[in-house]
Write an enzyme that holds these catalytic residues in place. Structure first.
Site, PDB file in Angstrom:
ATOM      1  N   TRP A 153      36.128   3.846  19.509  1.00 13.99           N
ATOM      2  CA  TRP A 153      34.840   3.420  18.959  1.00 13.99           C
ATOM      3  C   TRP A 153      34.976   2.550  17.716  1.00 13.99           C
ATOM      4  O   TRP A 153      33.993   1.967  17.258  1.00 13.99           O
ATOM      5  CB  TRP A 153      34.005   4.666  18.597  1.00 13.99           C
ATOM      6  CG  TRP A 153      34.826   5.754  17.957  1.00 13.99           C
ATOM      7  CD1 TRP A 153      35.326   6.872  18.583  1.00 13.99           C
ATOM      8  CD2 TRP A 153      35.297   5.827  16.604  1.00 13.99           C
ATOM      9  NE1 TRP A 153      36.068   7.632  17.700  1.00 13.99           N
ATOM     10  CE2 TRP A 153      36.061   7.012  16.473  1.00 13.99           C
ATOM     11  CE3 TRP A 153      35.139   5.023  15.477  1.00 13.99           C
ATOM     12  CZ2 TRP A 153      36.667   7.398  15.280  1.00 13.99           C
ATOM     13  CZ3 TRP A 153      35.746   5.401  14.288  1.00 13.99           C
ATOM     14  CH2 TRP A 153      36.501   6.575  14.196  1.00 13.99           C
ATOM     15  N   ASN A 154      36.159   2.452  17.120  1.00 18.86           N
ATOM     16  CA  ASN A 154      36.216   1.818  15.791  1.00 18.86           C
ATOM     17  C   ASN A 154      36.131   0.292  15.851  1.00 18.86           C
ATOM     18  O   ASN A 154      35.620  -0.333  14.937  1.00 18.86           O
ATOM     19  CB  ASN A 154      37.441   2.283  15.000  1.00 18.86           C
ATOM     20  CG  ASN A 154      38.746   2.019  15.700  1.00 18.86           C
ATOM     21  OD1 ASN A 154      38.777   1.833  16.922  1.00 18.86           O
ATOM     22  ND2 ASN A 154      39.829   2.008  14.955  1.00 18.86           N
ATOM     23  N   LYS A 177      37.007   2.002  30.330  1.00 13.34           N
ATOM     24  CA  LYS A 177      36.258   3.181  29.863  1.00 13.34           C
ATOM     25  C   LYS A 177      36.185   3.121  28.342  1.00 13.34           C
ATOM     26  O   LYS A 177      37.174   3.339  27.661  1.00 13.34           O
ATOM     27  CB  LYS A 177      36.919   4.502  30.274  1.00 13.34           C
ATOM     28  CG  LYS A 177      36.024   5.683  29.901  1.00 13.34           C
ATOM     29  CD  LYS A 177      36.756   6.963  29.568  1.00 13.34           C
ATOM     30  CE  LYS A 177      37.501   6.985  28.284  1.00 13.34           C
ATOM     31  NZ  LYS A 177      36.680   7.009  27.051  1.00 13.34           N
ATOM     32  N   GLU A 180      32.922   7.356  24.062  1.00 12.66           N
ATOM     33  CA  GLU A 180      31.642   7.981  24.398  1.00 12.66           C
ATOM     34  C   GLU A 180      30.515   7.478  23.496  1.00 12.66           C
ATOM     35  O   GLU A 180      29.358   7.439  23.901  1.00 12.66           O
ATOM     36  CB  GLU A 180      31.721   9.512  24.229  1.00 12.66           C
ATOM     37  CG  GLU A 180      32.863  10.190  24.942  1.00 12.66           C
ATOM     38  CD  GLU A 180      34.170  10.107  24.167  1.00 12.66           C
ATOM     39  OE1 GLU A 180      34.855   9.079  24.313  1.00 12.66           O
ATOM     40  OE2 GLU A 180      34.510  11.043  23.437  1.00 12.66           O
ATOM     41  N   GLY A 230      44.001   4.719  20.664  1.00 13.07           N
ATOM     42  CA  GLY A 230      43.416   5.967  20.169  1.00 13.07           C
ATOM     43  C   GLY A 230      44.460   6.768  19.414  1.00 13.07           C
ATOM     44  O   GLY A 230      45.418   6.207  18.882  1.00 13.07           O
ATOM     45  N   GLU A 252      48.498   2.042  21.984  1.00 12.55           N
ATOM     46  CA  GLU A 252      48.320   1.526  20.619  1.00 12.55           C
ATOM     47  C   GLU A 252      47.682   2.676  19.846  1.00 12.55           C
ATOM     48  O   GLU A 252      46.504   2.977  20.022  1.00 12.55           O
ATOM     49  CB  GLU A 252      47.435   0.280  20.681  1.00 12.55           C
ATOM     50  CG  GLU A 252      47.586  -0.607  19.458  1.00 12.55           C
ATOM     51  CD  GLU A 252      46.615  -0.218  18.369  1.00 12.55           C
ATOM     52  OE1 GLU A 252      47.021   0.579  17.491  1.00 12.55           O
ATOM     53  OE2 GLU A 252      45.481  -0.682  18.404  1.00 12.55           O
ATOM     54  N   LEU A 253      48.503   3.345  19.023  1.00 12.87           N
ATOM     55  CA  LEU A 253      48.094   4.655  18.509  1.00 12.87           C
ATOM     56  C   LEU A 253      47.836   4.622  17.001  1.00 12.87           C
ATOM     57  O   LEU A 253      47.593   3.582  16.428  1.00 12.87           O
ATOM     58  CB  LEU A 253      49.162   5.688  18.884  1.00 12.87           C
ATOM     59  CG  LEU A 253      49.521   5.688  20.384  1.00 12.87           C
ATOM     60  CD1 LEU A 253      50.625   6.666  20.690  1.00 12.87           C
ATOM     61  CD2 LEU A 253      48.289   5.975  21.242  1.00 12.87           C
ATOM     62  N   CYS A 286      43.137   1.561  12.534  1.00  9.34           N
ATOM     63  CA  CYS A 286      44.510   2.053  12.736  1.00  9.34           C
ATOM     64  C   CYS A 286      45.500   1.381  11.780  1.00  9.34           C
ATOM     65  O   CYS A 286      46.500   1.980  11.418  1.00  9.34           O
ATOM     66  CB  CYS A 286      44.938   1.876  14.189  1.00  9.34           C
ATOM     67  SG  CYS A 286      44.678   0.205  14.789  1.00  9.34           S
ATOM     68  N   GLU A 384      47.634  10.832   9.429  1.00  6.84           N
ATOM     69  CA  GLU A 384      46.723   9.686   9.357  1.00  6.84           C
ATOM     70  C   GLU A 384      45.326  10.157   8.932  1.00  6.84           C
ATOM     71  O   GLU A 384      44.724  10.988   9.617  1.00  6.84           O
ATOM     72  CB  GLU A 384      46.631   9.043  10.746  1.00  6.84           C
ATOM     73  CG  GLU A 384      45.675   7.886  10.801  1.00  6.84           C
ATOM     74  CD  GLU A 384      45.531   7.298  12.198  1.00  6.84           C
ATOM     75  OE1 GLU A 384      45.574   8.067  13.174  1.00  6.84           O
ATOM     76  OE2 GLU A 384      45.363   6.075  12.311  1.00  6.84           O
TER      77      GLU A 384
END
Ligand code: NAD
Length: 483
Positions: A153-154, A177, A180, A230, A252-253, A286, A384
């Site tokens: 969502w960011n 996807k 939410e 995420g 990509e975390l 991130c 984080e």
């Protein structure tokens, strides 16, 4: 007053408002009011999206690259034309100030442009042969197949845009996807591609329960590539699922970016850049700078100035006021996470210089927070934070700064500010991260690869790598006659 659209999924070219598994509410994080709802896909709807992506792949991978480029370029143009309206919806969905939302949307159009153009450029290569009997050794990059794109969502336009554009440029079909909480941005982006002339089934959009959807889509034999942005914890789970089917996976975390600030750095410009970047998107980025490592000679002055600047930020509901500089956190869970983090900072864990609490008003607001001298073992320095919190630590020599910077398993972005050429060269070489920026904070340009190492993931998006990640290498070698 911006109207929130009715959220629909796109399955096999049909816009679907009704979720087989019901619907989920969408809430404005700035005032906690329900602004709409989104359908929740059932497994049958996911299967329909998979079948469409399968057929879409046969069609799109056989479409000449120049035609793929034209559709993708048109989608970028439409995104630019619609950017103002899309940015307004983004602010409603996730609270981002308007200027940031608009910049993200037009920046995403640039990303789409760049990746679309790669479709025309990537022609493979001919490798010199070793014998007279060999006529040709041709190496090509083939589209890997239907891709599942899972986005947070960011950055609800930028992240889907670079995944979709990379996949489509390479000739893949895709199922997106989104998070939410931000489905309308994904829908408006998808509309740009469909209105640009993308054939039905090539791009599909599904909404709903993230765990059910990702498990179902990744397990399908139709899916050949998974791209996820995420948290590290979820990335590891999804990577394990992708590995079971030997599917390409780009995670990509999370990150916990260090910023090394040398004594020679231009103090005023550096502290201004740090304050502006730290609180962008309320720190929910991130590559957000989170661990500020400052030369002891300027440490006290830096803490005081950084804190003063953070307290001047205009915080509020950006959907009502374009001059707001920091909006709310994305959902109630993020405020709880910040409160939990603050609870861990007592005793010898660090000094809360400013901020540290949720704002007493409707909406998920948390103060810009500065923590001085957090202990190396504190949660702030090891996990984080993903919020508007900065830890500032003094260092005595540059090797110590690099040691602290490199002490975590994360390795997404690292930054440094210095006027010394020697120091800049040393830091560029020794900071352990997928992206190192010296004397600025910009690591997300369309032309350059974006990605991390260690617990921050692997592979890159954007740049040429953002195209190649949706391809697999194929060798065709031809001899004149049988040996
Ligand atoms: P969360 O883990 O509940 O959700 C984060 C994102 O992951 C959401 O977009 C969600 O849809 C998705 N997700 C969760 N479980 C999933 C699953 N099983 N399959 C597919 N997608 C799944 O956490 P949150 O509180 O909303 O976000 C905070 C955390 O998420 C942070 O710690 C941060 O590390 C991470 N995050 C990272 C990025 C990034 O850009 N790397 C972006 C957003 C969130």
């Amino acid at each position: 007053m911006t109207a929130y659209p009715q959220v629909k999924m796109l399955i096999a070219g049909n816009w679907v408002a009704e979720g087989g598994d019901g619907e989920m509410p969408i809430v404005n994080p700035a005032n906690e009011e329900r602004i709409g709802s989104a359908p929740k896909a059932s497994k049958a709807q996911l299967d329909a999206a998979l079948a469409a992506a399968d057929a879409g792949f046969q069609l799109w991978s056989n479409t000449p690259a120049i035609e793929r480029f034209r559709v993708i370029r048109r989608a970028a143009e439409l995104l630019r034309e619609r950017a103002e309206g899309i940015a307004r919806v983004m602010t409603l969905e996730m609270g981002k100030p308007h200027a940031q939302a608009l910049g993200e949307t037009t920046g995403a159009a640039d990303l789409i442009d760049f990746l679309g153009e790669e479709a025309k450029r990537q022609g493979g290569r001919l490798v010199p042969v070793r014998s007279h009997n060999l006529l040709e050794q041709r190496v090509t990059q083939e589209p890997v197949g239907p891709a599942v794109l899972l986005t947070p969502w960011n950055f609800p336009i930028n992240l889907p845009a670079k995944k979709i554009a990379g996949a489509l440029a390479a000739g893949c079909s895709a199922i997106l996807k989104p998070a939410e909480t931000t489905p309308a941005c994904a829908q408006m982006l998808t509309e740009c591609f469909m209105d640009a002339g993308l054939p039905e089934g090539v791009l599909n959009l599904v909404c709903g329960d993230p765990a059910m959807i990702s498990e179902h889509l990744i397990a399908s034999p139709i899916t050949r590539k998974v791209s996820f942005t995420g948290s590290t914890a979820v990335g590891k789970q999804l990577g394990a699922l992708a590995a079971q089917g030997m599917k390409r996976f780009t995670p990509e975390l999370g990150g916990h970016a260090p910023v090394v600030i040398g004594e020679s750095a231009d103090f005023d410009r550096t502290v201004a850049a740090c304050a502006a970047t730290k609180f962008r998107n309320a720190g929910q980025v991130c590559v957000s700078p989170t661990r500020f490592l400052v030369a002891r000679g300027i440490y006290d002055k830096f803490v005081a100035e950084f804190s003063a600047r953070s307290q001047k930020l205009k915080i509020g509901d950006a959907s009502q006021d374009d001059s707001v500089e920091m909006g709310p956190l994305a959902h109630a869970g993020r405020v709880a996470a910040m409160q939990d983090l603050m609870g861990s900072m007592g005793g010898d864990q660090g000094e809360i210089v400013s901020g540290g609490t949720a704002l007493d008003r409707p909406g998920h607001f948390f103060e810009p927070t500065i923590i001085a001298s957090p202990s190396p073992e504190s949660r702030l320095m090891t996990e984080e934070p993903f919020g508007p919190v900065a830890g500032i630590v003094p260092y005595d020599d540059i090797e110590e700064a690099v040691r602290i910077a490199n002490s975590l398993r994360y390795g997404l972005a690292a930054y440094a500010f210095t006027a010394s050429l020697d120091e800049s060269h040393y830091l560029g070489k020794s900071l352990r991260a997928g992206m190192v920026a010296i004397n600025h904070f910009a690591v997300g340009s369309p032309e350059t690869p974006f990605g991390g190492i260690g617990d921050s993931g692997f592979g890159s998006e954007s740049g040429v790598e953002g195209y190649l990640g949706y391809t697999e290498t194929k060798l065709v070698t031809v001899a004149k006659s049988a040996p």
